[in-house]
Write an enzyme that holds these catalytic residues in place. Structure first.
Site, PDB file in Angstrom:
ATOM      1  N   GLY A 142      49.530  51.471  30.436  1.00 59.23           N
ATOM      2  CA  GLY A 142      49.774  50.398  31.650  1.00 59.23           C
ATOM      3  C   GLY A 142      48.853  50.735  32.230  1.00 59.23           C
ATOM      4  CB  ALA A 143      48.483  48.021  35.001  1.00 61.70           C
ATOM      5  CG  PHE A 144      46.201  49.873  38.196  1.00 67.65           C
ATOM      6  CD1 PHE A 144      45.279  50.803  38.524  1.00 67.65           C
ATOM      7  CD2 PHE A 144      46.731  49.311  38.241  1.00 67.65           C
ATOM      8  CE1 PHE A 144      44.106  49.720  38.159  1.00 67.65           C
ATOM      9  CE2 PHE A 144      46.036  47.830  39.451  1.00 67.65           C
ATOM     10  CZ  PHE A 144      45.222  48.190  38.813  1.00 67.65           C
ATOM     11  CG  ASP A 181      48.804  42.697  33.039  1.00 66.22           C
ATOM     12  OD1 ASP A 181      48.516  42.043  32.844  1.00 66.22           O
ATOM     13  OD2 ASP A 181      49.282  43.986  33.308  1.00 66.22           O
ATOM     14  CB  VAL A 214      53.634  54.824  28.720  1.00 70.85           C
ATOM     15  CG1 VAL A 214      54.959  54.761  28.189  1.00 70.85           C
ATOM     16  CG2 VAL A 214      53.540  53.885  30.343  1.00 70.85           C
TER      17      VAL A 214
END
Length: 717
Positions: free
Chosen positions: A389-391, A503, A394
């Site tokens: 994911g963003a930054f 996003d 997972v």
């Protein structure tokens, strides 16, 4: 310290050092001797499994039957390659065990069904049973086969007294189930193609066996099947565990997506959900390897050889022994004091940091410990990665205390990543909506920030659209779009502070067991007061989903989310990505031009009066034309370059469900409505941000940096 006393101390320290190194080896031997076994897919090597018959590997899962589009009959098995102790020597008391696994039954031809699969305990590591209703458990010969199995049957077979073609049963040396339950009673359909989760728990001390089944990753409180069985009558001292499956003139594909297993001889309790020992499983011979020498090169001294230490110490006399004891006690006291001081400082510092974070997220459901999440993800094993994911990365995890399956998002180790994580934590912690990914809790220890979410069994929308073997049905697609629109309407208009997601894209839309949409990944989200102008920032997101005014000024608003949603609508309806890297590979579009930008392509078809030509051809026109036209027009209205012409998300929900008409969408694509004064104001307010944005865009145009789960997009961050 006198030289003589030092010479007396050295053997003691050496012996202590050796004993410390020997302890892990001893504990490993005890674990092996106890007869316990535990493993899971995240730590198993390919050599740890035996694939028999039609069983084979496919994209990280095990398939028990062949991938054929034409009906056939066959069977396959997968077994853990090492036998598991089910009875202690000289005792008839069976081992307790628990297993969790995820599986799916996909039918390439919906009219061709049968037969099913089973979790299997067998004394034989080479035998594969027959096809059809035997589920690969029993052969065609008259001689009976010994086995214990929990079957998941997809075909009603009168010969075996099946109750229907969608049941679970306990088989004890026979295909006529000793206990059986209808899966329809809990709304689980084995033939739906959805991932099904199963928990089987047996208590060796009481003989109680329970089976829990669910689409969800949370184990149901009530089992679907409960019985009492004397397992010692059906197992040998050592048995093999695994799965068996078969087809009966059908095109069923039986896939084992995840499997963990644990057994124990602890009396009175069932073992907890498996927490595998990674080192032991990835290197099974590690426990049998010789102990390393601690002496210099060429020394033949071994761990546990006490004679040299004993003789050297005795030569020093009683005075030396007393000196050694005194010096050792003194040394240990100093060491303990220093250790306690350092540890207390560290604990206070970490606790202060955690308390500071906790004060800001007091409304969080739960604070997990780092140890819990490290254990759940097997030390953040790379095999557990399910997305980026963003930054953050997972991971799939299994909580050791209750067996719940979770998704753990781990912050990137940089200041920007931590800032984005704290933003995500503070925003999503206060949000409650059925179409948002639910945050179970968080952890802030050891300098790391971890977020714990529900794991969505059907993955992300982009995978369902572009990587699934079968096309996503239209009714699922429409339900997903309505769900995401509802979530965005909640963020934009129903929260205390407006939340701009920034996003919105198909890879950030996750699907639960019923293919309901859950919007996730709030790493780029921003909160603003209602009716307040947003601040200018560096444009962040994925090309193809970004509104033109956002790219130009860096000012994100609810209307920029609307534009992104419009791109998602067209992506879902057309079965095309917003930006296609290799247009030539996909051929010409319906207008005769190469299709690279989805929004522009659909506008072109609309201008020519052939809007329905944009519909995904894989749907085979299994949709209502009026409904498809309405969805495509909603997508165009949302993705209009004219900022003011885009509808609100609340209006979009009404349009999608047919409660409001779609506004008139012009045949010609509108031009961008952005005044010179607005542009000058934006440049004046955020000159540096715009420069940074231009630099970022320039870099993005030369490199293809994108999250692994969105190969079509260029990330701009």
């Amino acid at each position: 310290m006198p030289r003589k006393r030092m010479s007396g101390l050295r053997p003691i320290l050496l012996l202590a050092h050796r004993l410390a190194l020997l302890l892990p080896l001893c504990s490993s031997i005890v674990r092996t001797a106890s007869g316990a076994t535990e493993f899971d897919f995240g730590t198993l090597m390919l050599t740890s499994l035996k694939l028999l018959g039609d069983a084979h590997w496919s994209n990280g899962s095990v398939r028990l039957t062949r991938d054929l589009a034409v009906p056939y009959s066959g069977a396959g098995r997968v077994l853990y390659s090492e036998p598991v102790r089910f009875r202690r020597e000289g005792s008839r008391s069976p081992a307790s065990f628990s297993t969790f696994f995820s599986f799916s039954v996909i039918n390439l031809n919906p009219s061709s069904i049968g037969a099913g699969l089973a979790f299997l305990i067998s004394p034989d590591a080479e035998f594969v049973g027959g096809a059809g209703g035997s589920l690969g458990l029993q052969g065609e010969s008259a001689s009976p086969q010994r086995f214990v199995a929990v079957e998941f049957d997809t075909l009603m077979d009168v010969e075996f007294k099946d109750i229907n073609g969608n049941h679970v049963g306990l088989d004890l040396n026979s295909l006529v189930s000793a206990e059986v339950s209808d899966l329809g009673s809990i709304d689980v359909d084995l033939k739906s193609g959805n991932v099904v989760n199963a928990w089987i728990i047996f208590d060796g001390s009481t003989g109680d066996l329970t089976v829990h089944i669910s689409y969800s990753n949370l184990k149901p409180k009530t089992p679907i099947l409960t019985t009492n069985v004397d397992l010692s009558l059906y197992v040998n001292d050592f048995m093999y565990v695994g799965f068996s499956g078969s087809t009966q003139g059908s095109t069923e594909i039986h896939s084992i997506e995840w499997w963990s297993f644990s057994s124990s001889f602890d009396s009175g309790t069932s073992p907890p959900p498996p927490v595998p020992n990674t080192t032991t499983l990835t290197n099974p011979s590690a426990n049998q390897s010789p102990a390393p020498s601690l002496g210099p090169s060429g020394s033949k001294e071994k761990i546990g050889d006490k004679s040299s230490c004993h003789n050297e110490l005795c030569k020093q006399g009683p005075g030396a022994v007393a000196g050694v004891v005194t010096a050792s006690a003194f040394f240990l006291a100093i060491f303990a004091g220093v250790f306690i001081w350092v540890y207390s400082k560290k604990v206070k510092r970490v606790k202060k940091s955690s308390d500071t974070l906790a004060s800001g997220v007091i409304r969080m459901p739960k604070e997990f410990t780092y140890r819990e999440l490290k254990s759940a993800t097997k030390c953040f094993n790379s095999n557990r990665i399910i997305g980026h994911g963003a930054f953050g990365t997972v991971y799939k995890g299994v909580l050791p205390d209750n067996g719940d399956v979770i998704a753990v998002k781990r912050c990137s180790h940089n200041c920007q990543g931590k800032a984005e994580f704290l933003s995500e934590l503070s925003i999503i912690g206060s949000l409650r909506h059925r179409n948002l990914v639910r945050l179970q809790g968080w952890c802030h220890e050891k300098g790391e920030i971890l977020l714990v979410y529900d794991l969505m069994p059907n993955g992300s929308l982009d995978k369902a659209l572009f990587e699934s073997r079968t096309p996503l049905p239209w009714h699922h697609r429409k339900k997903i779009l309505v769900g995401v629109a509802s979530a965005l309407a909640y963020l934009h208009q129903e929260c205390e502070n407006q939340v701009i997601h920034r996003d919105v894209k198909s890879s950030n839309i996750l699907l639960d067991e019923g293919f309901n949409a859950r919007l996730g990944d709030f790493g780029l989200a921003r909160q603003v007061e209602h009716d307040k102008s947003p601040d200018a920032t560096v444009a962040a997101g994925t090309m193809g989903y970004l509104a033109p005014e956002y790219l130009l000024t860096g000012r994100a608003s609810d209307k920029t989310d609307v534009f992104s949603f419009g791109a998602v609508v067209l992506e879902v309806a057309c079965g095309r990505r917003p930006i296609e890297k290799d247009a030539a590979a996909n051929g010409s579009n319906a207008t005769g031009r190469k299709a690279s930008n989805l929004v522009e392509w659909v506008w072109g078809l609309h201008r020519e009066g052939r809007l329905l030509a944009a519909a995904d051809p894989r749907l085979g026109r299994e949709f209502e034309e009026a409904e498809m036209r309405r969805v495509l027009l909603v997508g165009l209205a949302c993705s209009s370059p004219d900022y003011d012409a885009r509808p609100t998300m609340r209006a979009v929900v009404q349009m999608l469900v047919g409660e409001a008409p779609v506004p008139a969408v012009p045949r010609a694509r509108p031009s961008m409505s952005f005044s010179t004064s607005q542009l000058l104001l934006s440049l004046q307010d955020s000159m540096s941000d715009c420069n940074a944005m231009a630099t970022t865009l320039s870099v993005s145009s030369m490199t293809s940096e994108g999250h692994s789960y969105c190969p079509a997009g260029h990330e701009i961050v």
